[in-house]
Design a protein around this motif. Structure first.
Motif, short mmCIF file in Angstrom:
data_model
loop_
_atom_site.label_atom_id
_atom_site.label_comp_id
_atom_site.label_asym_id
_atom_site.label_seq_id
_atom_site.Cartn_x
_atom_site.Cartn_y
_atom_site.Cartn_z
N ASP A 52 0.75 -0.96 0.05
CA ASP A 52 -0.21 -0.31 0.16
C ASP A 52 0.98 0.96 -0.48
O ASP A 52 0.72 2.12 -0.20
CB ASP A 52 -0.95 0.30 1.58
N ALA A 53 2.40 0.98 0.01
CA ALA A 53 3.26 2.30 0.30
C ALA A 53 4.72 2.20 0.82
O ALA A 53 4.83 0.76 0.66
CB ALA A 53 2.43 2.95 1.74
N VAL A 54 5.52 3.17 1.20
CA VAL A 54 6.75 3.06 0.76
C VAL A 54 7.09 3.53 1.97
O VAL A 54 6.61 4.02 3.14
CB VAL A 54 7.38 3.74 -0.35
N TYR A 55 8.06 2.80 3.07
CA TYR A 55 8.31 3.15 4.56
C TYR A 55 9.40 2.88 4.50
O TYR A 55 10.09 2.05 4.36
CB TYR A 55 7.25 1.63 5.55
N PHE A 58 11.60 0.03 8.36
CA PHE A 58 10.55 -0.25 8.66
C PHE A 58 10.81 -1.52 10.11
O PHE A 58 11.95 -2.17 9.59
CB PHE A 58 10.20 -1.25 7.05
N ARG A 64 8.65 5.01 9.17
CA ARG A 64 7.56 6.24 9.39
C ARG A 64 6.81 6.36 7.59
O ARG A 64 8.10 5.39 6.80
CB ARG A 64 8.24 7.64 9.30
N HIS A 65 5.93 6.79 7.37
CA HIS A 65 5.41 6.42 5.50
C HIS A 65 6.54 7.91 5.13
O HIS A 65 6.33 8.76 5.13
CB HIS A 65 4.02 6.63 5.84
N HIS A 66 6.47 6.52 3.39
CA HIS A 66 6.52 7.90 2.82
C HIS A 66 6.44 8.27 2.10
O HIS A 66 5.01 7.34 1.01
CB HIS A 66 8.63 7.44 1.75
N PRO A 67 6.00 9.61 1.79
CA PRO A 67 4.70 10.41 -0.03
C PRO A 67 4.72 9.89 -0.73
O PRO A 67 6.45 9.37 -1.00
CB PRO A 67 4.76 11.73 1.10
#
Length: 72
Positions: A52-55, A58, A64-67
């Motif tokens: 769902d996203a790049v973190y 991890f 944290r979530h990378h935009p």
């Protein structure tokens, strides 16, 4: 399109007696693929994934979530 460095082989070493034996190993396929792309002089390198996203960081406290980014 080149698809390579996917692992799948059995990691082995040659022991002190000269015999081949299996060992535990993990291949970082993202790193191996990026090194291959760099060494081949690739113009574009894409990692396609179903997450769902790049973190960043991890599994660590500073995780944290990378935009999303667009370099197109």
């Amino acid at each position: 399109m080149v698809i390579a460095t996917g692992g799948g082989g059995i990691p082995v070493i040659r022991n002190e007696g000269g015999d081949i034996e299996g060992v535990e190993a993990v291949i970082d396929k993202d790193l191996a693929s990026s090194l291959l792309a760099r060494n081949l002089g690739a113009d574009t390198f894409i990692i396609s994934t179903a997450v769902d996203a790049v973190y960043l960081n991890f599994g660590k406290p500073e995780f944290r979530h990378h935009p999303p980014c667009d370099h197109g």
